[in-house]
Write an enzyme that holds these catalytic residues in place. Structure first.
Site, short mmCIF file in Angstrom:
data_model
loop_
_atom_site.label_atom_id
_atom_site.label_comp_id
_atom_site.label_asym_id
_atom_site.label_seq_id
_atom_site.Cartn_x
_atom_site.Cartn_y
_atom_site.Cartn_z
N SER A 6 0.85 -1.20 0.00
CA SER A 6 0.00 0.00 0.00
C SER A 6 0.89 1.25 0.00
CB SER A 6 -0.86 -0.01 1.26
OG SER A 6 -1.30 1.29 1.58
N TYR B 150 -2.56 -0.42 10.05
CA TYR B 150 -2.51 -0.77 8.61
C TYR B 150 -1.17 -0.32 8.02
CZ TYR B 150 -4.15 -1.03 3.73
OH TYR B 150 -4.28 -1.32 2.39
#
Ligand code: NAD
Length: 283
Positions: free
Chosen positions: A166, A179
Protein backbone atom coordinates in the site's frame (compact mmCIF):
# COMPACT_ATOMS: atom_id res chain seq x y z
CA UNK A 1 14.06 -16.96 -28.78
CA UNK A 2 12.55 -15.28 -25.70
CA UNK A 3 8.87 -14.39 -26.24
CA UNK A 4 7.97 -10.86 -25.21
CA UNK A 5 4.36 -11.57 -24.24
CA UNK A 6 2.40 -13.32 -21.49
CA UNK A 7 1.93 -16.60 -23.38
CA UNK A 8 4.30 -18.36 -20.94
CA UNK A 9 1.66 -17.96 -18.24
CA UNK A 10 -0.89 -20.19 -19.96
CA UNK A 11 -1.62 -23.30 -17.89
CA UNK A 12 0.19 -22.06 -14.75
CA UNK A 13 -1.66 -22.42 -11.44
CA UNK A 14 -2.17 -19.42 -9.16
CA UNK A 15 -3.48 -19.25 -5.60
CA UNK A 16 -4.88 -15.81 -4.83
CA UNK A 17 -5.96 -14.94 -1.27
CA UNK A 18 -8.75 -12.42 -0.69
CA UNK A 19 -9.89 -13.40 -4.17
CA UNK A 20 -13.51 -12.38 -3.60
CA UNK A 21 -12.55 -8.73 -2.94
CA UNK A 22 -12.51 -5.86 -5.39
CA UNK A 23 -8.79 -5.90 -6.23
CA UNK A 24 -8.51 -9.71 -5.96
CA UNK A 25 -11.35 -10.18 -8.45
CA UNK A 26 -9.83 -7.75 -10.94
CA UNK A 27 -6.49 -9.55 -10.80
CA UNK A 28 -8.06 -13.01 -10.94
CA UNK A 29 -10.00 -11.96 -14.03
CA UNK A 30 -6.85 -10.67 -15.76
CA UNK A 31 -4.80 -13.74 -14.81
CA UNK A 32 -7.51 -16.12 -16.01
CA UNK A 33 -7.80 -14.15 -19.26
CA UNK A 34 -4.07 -14.84 -19.73
CA UNK A 35 -4.78 -18.58 -19.29
CA UNK A 36 -3.67 -18.96 -15.64
CA UNK A 37 -5.78 -21.51 -13.73
CA UNK A 38 -7.05 -19.75 -10.63
CA UNK A 39 -7.57 -20.95 -7.07
CA UNK A 40 -9.68 -18.18 -5.60
CA UNK A 41 -9.19 -18.27 -1.82
CA UNK A 42 -11.42 -16.34 0.54
CA UNK A 43 -12.61 -16.43 4.13
CA UNK A 44 -16.06 -17.70 3.19
CA UNK A 45 -16.59 -20.61 0.80
CA UNK A 46 -19.63 -19.03 -0.86
CA UNK A 47 -17.72 -15.79 -1.65
CA UNK A 48 -14.82 -17.80 -3.14
CA UNK A 49 -17.07 -20.10 -5.16
CA UNK A 50 -19.17 -17.23 -6.53
CA UNK A 51 -16.02 -15.42 -7.68
CA UNK A 52 -14.57 -18.58 -9.24
CA UNK A 53 -17.79 -19.36 -11.14
CA UNK A 54 -17.94 -15.81 -12.49
CA UNK A 55 -14.31 -15.93 -13.65
CA UNK A 56 -14.63 -19.34 -15.25
CA UNK A 57 -17.73 -18.20 -17.12
CA UNK A 58 -16.15 -14.94 -18.32
CA UNK A 59 -12.77 -16.30 -19.38
CA UNK A 60 -13.27 -19.99 -20.09
CA UNK A 61 -10.23 -20.75 -17.88
CA UNK A 62 -10.57 -23.20 -14.99
CA UNK A 63 -11.13 -21.51 -11.61
CA UNK A 64 -11.82 -23.12 -8.23
CA UNK A 65 -13.33 -21.33 -5.22
CA UNK A 66 -11.68 -22.49 -2.00
CA UNK A 67 -12.27 -21.50 1.62
CA UNK A 68 -9.08 -20.30 3.37
CA UNK A 69 -8.44 -18.09 6.37
CA UNK A 70 -5.02 -16.49 5.88
CA UNK A 71 -4.58 -16.30 9.67
CA UNK A 72 -5.19 -19.99 10.33
CA UNK A 73 -2.49 -22.54 9.54
CA UNK A 74 -4.87 -25.52 9.56
CA UNK A 75 -7.24 -23.78 7.16
CA UNK A 76 -4.32 -22.96 4.81
CA UNK A 77 -3.00 -26.55 4.92
CA UNK A 78 -6.48 -27.77 4.02
CA UNK A 79 -6.73 -25.23 1.20
CA UNK A 80 -3.31 -26.27 -0.10
CA UNK A 81 -4.43 -29.92 -0.37
CA UNK A 82 -7.66 -28.86 -2.04
CA UNK A 83 -5.86 -26.72 -4.65
CA UNK A 84 -3.56 -29.62 -5.47
CA UNK A 85 -6.48 -31.98 -5.82
CA UNK A 86 -8.65 -29.63 -7.93
CA UNK A 87 -6.01 -27.86 -10.05
CA UNK A 88 -2.49 -29.17 -9.36
CA UNK A 89 0.69 -27.74 -7.77
CA UNK A 90 0.84 -23.96 -7.20
CA UNK A 91 3.21 -21.92 -9.43
CA UNK A 92 2.11 -18.42 -8.36
CA UNK A 93 0.89 -17.05 -5.03
CA UNK A 94 -0.78 -13.63 -4.77
CA UNK A 95 -1.20 -12.40 -1.19
CA UNK A 96 -4.15 -10.07 -1.64
CA UNK A 97 -6.22 -10.60 1.54
CA UNK A 98 -5.94 -7.52 3.74
CA UNK A 99 -7.73 -4.42 4.85
CA UNK A 100 -8.31 -1.84 7.53
CA UNK A 101 -10.98 -1.40 10.22
CA UNK A 102 -12.62 1.58 11.96
CA UNK A 103 -11.48 -0.06 15.24
CA UNK A 104 -7.85 0.58 14.28
CA UNK A 105 -8.48 4.14 13.06
CA UNK A 106 -8.07 7.32 15.11
CA UNK A 107 -10.80 9.93 14.71
CA UNK A 108 -8.42 12.85 14.41
CA UNK A 109 -5.34 13.30 12.26
CA UNK A 110 -2.89 15.51 14.21
CA UNK A 111 -3.46 15.88 17.96
CA UNK A 112 -3.90 19.44 19.23
CA UNK A 113 -3.82 20.76 22.83
CA UNK A 114 -7.65 20.72 22.98
CA UNK A 115 -7.73 17.04 22.00
CA UNK A 116 -6.18 16.09 25.36
CA UNK A 117 -9.74 16.37 26.72
CA UNK A 118 -11.00 13.68 24.35
CA UNK A 119 -8.26 11.03 24.34
CA UNK A 120 -10.71 8.46 22.97
CA UNK A 121 -10.46 10.21 19.59
CA UNK A 122 -6.65 9.96 19.51
CA UNK A 123 -3.93 7.32 19.52
CA UNK A 124 -4.63 6.82 23.25
CA UNK A 125 -8.17 5.67 22.50
CA UNK A 126 -7.27 2.97 19.97
CA UNK A 127 -8.62 -0.46 20.91
CA UNK A 128 -5.66 -2.83 21.07
CA UNK A 129 -7.70 -5.76 19.80
CA UNK A 130 -8.62 -3.68 16.72
CA UNK A 131 -4.97 -2.73 16.21
CA UNK A 132 -3.82 -6.34 16.51
CA UNK A 133 -6.56 -7.57 14.16
CA UNK A 134 -5.54 -5.18 11.37
CA UNK A 135 -1.80 -5.71 11.88
CA UNK A 136 -2.18 -9.50 11.80
CA UNK A 137 -4.55 -9.58 8.84
CA UNK A 138 -2.13 -7.61 6.67
CA UNK A 139 1.22 -8.95 7.90
CA UNK A 140 0.65 -12.46 9.28
CA UNK A 141 -1.94 -12.89 6.52
CA UNK A 142 0.92 -12.46 4.02
CA UNK A 143 3.53 -14.44 5.93
CA UNK A 144 1.49 -17.59 6.64
CA UNK A 145 0.27 -18.26 3.06
CA UNK A 146 3.83 -17.57 1.84
CA UNK A 147 5.04 -20.32 4.15
CA UNK A 148 2.28 -22.84 3.51
CA UNK A 149 1.15 -22.36 -0.10
CA UNK A 150 4.58 -22.24 -1.78
CA UNK A 151 5.90 -25.68 -0.87
CA UNK A 152 4.95 -26.96 -4.35
CA UNK A 153 7.30 -24.31 -5.79
CA UNK A 154 10.22 -25.84 -3.87
CA UNK A 155 9.32 -29.20 -5.37
CA UNK A 156 8.90 -27.95 -8.95
CA UNK A 157 12.01 -25.77 -8.81
CA UNK A 158 10.43 -22.38 -9.55
CA UNK A 159 7.67 -20.02 -8.50
CA UNK A 160 6.55 -16.45 -7.94
CA UNK A 161 5.05 -14.65 -4.94
CA UNK A 162 3.30 -11.31 -5.38
CA UNK A 163 2.40 -9.33 -2.25
CA UNK A 164 -0.11 -6.49 -2.18
CA UNK A 165 1.25 -3.60 -0.14
CA UNK A 166 0.00 0.00 0.00
CA UNK A 167 1.01 3.68 -0.25
CA UNK A 168 1.00 3.63 3.56
CA UNK A 169 4.06 1.40 3.51
CA UNK A 170 6.39 4.21 2.33
CA UNK A 171 4.96 7.05 4.48
CA UNK A 172 2.16 6.35 6.94
CA UNK A 173 -1.14 8.09 6.29
CA UNK A 174 -2.70 9.75 9.32
CA UNK A 175 -5.34 7.85 11.34
CA UNK A 176 -4.39 4.28 10.38
CA UNK A 177 -1.24 3.26 12.27
CA UNK A 178 -1.87 -0.51 12.36
CA UNK A 179 -2.51 -0.77 8.61
CA UNK A 180 0.52 1.44 7.84
CA UNK A 181 2.86 -0.51 10.12
CA UNK A 182 1.68 -3.84 8.71
CA UNK A 183 2.14 -2.78 5.09
CA UNK A 184 5.63 -1.38 5.88
CA UNK A 185 6.36 -4.81 7.36
CA UNK A 186 5.07 -6.42 4.15
CA UNK A 187 7.63 -4.41 2.12
CA UNK A 188 10.44 -5.42 4.45
CA UNK A 189 9.33 -9.05 4.33
CA UNK A 190 9.16 -8.91 0.51
CA UNK A 191 12.85 -7.95 0.43
CA UNK A 192 13.78 -10.49 3.10
CA UNK A 193 11.99 -13.41 1.48
CA UNK A 194 13.21 -12.45 -2.02
CA UNK A 195 16.77 -12.70 -0.73
CA UNK A 196 16.14 -15.92 1.17
CA UNK A 197 14.54 -17.71 -1.80
CA UNK A 198 16.54 -16.22 -4.69
CA UNK A 199 18.71 -19.29 -5.25
CA UNK A 200 15.84 -21.76 -5.08
CA UNK A 201 14.31 -19.85 -7.98
CA UNK A 202 11.31 -18.32 -6.21
CA UNK A 203 10.89 -14.61 -6.91
CA UNK A 204 9.09 -12.33 -4.45
CA UNK A 205 7.84 -8.86 -5.37
CA UNK A 206 5.07 -6.49 -4.33
CA UNK A 207 2.74 -3.90 -5.76
CA UNK A 208 1.90 -0.81 -3.70
CA UNK A 209 -1.48 0.33 -5.03
CA UNK A 210 -2.35 3.99 -4.75
CA UNK A 211 -5.97 4.87 -4.01
CA UNK A 212 -8.92 2.87 -5.24
CA UNK A 213 -12.45 3.34 -3.90
CA UNK A 214 -13.29 0.00 -2.28
CA UNK A 215 -15.11 -1.35 0.78
CA UNK A 216 -12.10 -0.96 3.07
CA UNK A 217 -11.68 2.79 2.58
CA UNK A 218 -15.07 4.05 1.39
CA UNK A 219 -15.93 5.10 4.96
CA UNK A 220 -12.83 7.34 5.03
CA UNK A 221 -12.95 8.82 1.53
CA UNK A 222 -16.63 9.44 0.82
CA UNK A 223 -19.48 10.95 2.83
CA UNK A 224 -22.08 8.23 3.53
CA UNK A 225 -24.97 10.73 3.26
CA UNK A 226 -24.00 12.88 0.28
CA UNK A 227 -21.77 10.41 -1.59
CA UNK A 228 -19.32 13.30 -2.16
CA UNK A 229 -15.64 13.26 -1.23
CA UNK A 230 -14.60 13.80 2.40
CA UNK A 231 -11.80 16.28 3.15
CA UNK A 232 -9.48 13.25 3.23
CA UNK A 233 -10.76 12.07 -0.15
CA UNK A 234 -10.10 15.54 -1.60
CA UNK A 235 -6.57 15.57 -0.13
CA UNK A 236 -5.83 12.26 -1.84
CA UNK A 237 -7.05 13.45 -5.22
CA UNK A 238 -5.01 16.65 -4.81
CA UNK A 239 -1.96 14.52 -3.92
CA UNK A 240 -2.34 12.33 -7.01
CA UNK A 241 -0.80 14.04 -10.06
CA UNK A 242 -3.18 12.13 -12.37
CA UNK A 243 -6.06 13.73 -10.40
CA UNK A 244 -8.23 10.61 -9.91
CA UNK A 245 -8.69 7.37 -7.99
CA UNK A 246 -7.40 4.25 -9.74
CA UNK A 247 -9.56 1.48 -11.14
CA UNK A 248 -8.68 -2.01 -9.85
CA UNK A 249 -7.93 -3.01 -13.47
CA UNK A 250 -5.07 -0.47 -13.46
CA UNK A 251 -3.08 -2.91 -11.29
CA UNK A 252 -3.36 -5.88 -13.62
CA UNK A 253 -0.67 -5.10 -16.21
CA UNK A 254 1.97 -4.66 -13.51
CA UNK A 255 0.74 -7.81 -11.72
CA UNK A 256 0.92 -9.90 -14.91
CA UNK A 257 4.41 -8.56 -15.62
CA UNK A 258 5.61 -9.44 -12.10
CA UNK A 259 4.32 -13.04 -12.23
CA UNK A 260 5.58 -13.67 -15.79
CA UNK A 261 9.03 -14.57 -17.06
CA UNK A 262 9.27 -11.06 -18.55
CA UNK A 263 10.45 -10.07 -15.04
CA UNK A 264 12.67 -13.13 -14.54
CA UNK A 265 15.65 -11.15 -13.11
CA UNK A 266 13.42 -8.98 -10.89
CA UNK A 267 13.01 -9.87 -7.24
CA UNK A 268 12.59 -7.96 -3.97
CA UNK A 269 10.95 -4.81 -5.38
CA UNK A 270 7.81 -2.92 -4.40
CA UNK A 271 6.27 -1.14 -7.39
CA UNK A 272 3.91 1.78 -6.74
CA UNK A 273 0.89 1.81 -9.08
CA UNK A 274 -0.56 5.08 -7.92
CA UNK A 275 -1.12 7.77 -10.56
CA UNK A 276 2.08 9.45 -9.34
CA UNK A 277 1.08 9.82 -5.63
CA UNK A 278 4.40 8.47 -4.33
CA UNK A 279 6.47 10.65 -6.65
CA UNK A 280 4.73 13.94 -5.80
CA UNK A 281 5.99 16.15 -2.98
CA UNK A 282 2.72 18.10 -2.89
CA UNK A 283 4.37 21.27 -4.23
P1 NAD B 1 -11.71 -5.98 -0.18
O1 NAD B 1 -12.19 -5.74 1.20
O2 NAD B 1 -12.59 -5.72 -1.35
O3 NAD B 1 -11.20 -7.50 -0.30
C1 NAD B 1 -10.51 -8.16 0.69
C2 NAD B 1 -10.90 -9.65 0.64
O4 NAD B 1 -10.13 -10.33 1.63
C3 NAD B 1 -12.38 -9.90 0.96
O5 NAD B 1 -12.96 -10.72 -0.04
C4 NAD B 1 -12.33 -10.60 2.31
O6 NAD B 1 -13.38 -11.57 2.49
C5 NAD B 1 -10.98 -11.27 2.27
N1 NAD B 1 -10.48 -11.57 3.61
C6 NAD B 1 -10.58 -10.78 4.72
N2 NAD B 1 -10.03 -11.42 5.78
C7 NAD B 1 -9.56 -12.61 5.32
C8 NAD B 1 -8.90 -13.71 5.92
N3 NAD B 1 -8.61 -13.71 7.24
N4 NAD B 1 -8.59 -14.77 5.15
C9 NAD B 1 -8.89 -14.78 3.83
N5 NAD B 1 -9.51 -13.79 3.20
C10 NAD B 1 -9.84 -12.70 3.94
O7 NAD B 1 -10.33 -5.18 -0.29
P2 NAD B 1 -9.50 -4.67 -1.55
O8 NAD B 1 -9.65 -3.22 -1.61
O9 NAD B 1 -9.80 -5.51 -2.74
O10 NAD B 1 -8.02 -4.94 -1.02
C11 NAD B 1 -7.23 -6.02 -1.46
C12 NAD B 1 -5.80 -5.76 -1.03
O11 NAD B 1 -5.33 -4.54 -1.59
C13 NAD B 1 -5.61 -5.62 0.49
O12 NAD B 1 -4.40 -6.21 0.88
C14 NAD B 1 -5.55 -4.13 0.69
O13 NAD B 1 -4.87 -3.78 1.85
C15 NAD B 1 -4.80 -3.72 -0.57
N6 NAD B 1 -4.96 -2.32 -0.95
C16 NAD B 1 -6.17 -1.77 -1.24
C17 NAD B 1 -6.24 -0.43 -1.62
C18 NAD B 1 -7.53 0.24 -1.95
O14 NAD B 1 -7.50 1.45 -2.25
N7 NAD B 1 -8.62 -0.47 -1.94
C19 NAD B 1 -5.08 0.35 -1.67
C20 NAD B 1 -3.87 -0.24 -1.36
C21 NAD B 1 -3.82 -1.57 -1.02
Amino acid sequence: MQKYDFSGLKGKICALTGGGGVIGMAMARAFAAAGIKMAILDLKKDIAEKAAKEIEKETGTRAAGIEANVLDETSLEKASAEIKQQLGPVDILVNCAGGNSPKATTQIEIMKEADKKTPEKTFYGLALDGFKFVFDLNFMGTLLPSMILTKDMLQSGSGVILNISSMNSFKPLTKIPAYSAAKAAVNNFTEWLATHLAQVNIRVNAIAPGFFLTNQNRFLLTDEKTGGLTERGKKIINGTPMGKFGEPEDLCGTALFLVSDLSSFLTGVVIPVDGGFNAYSGV
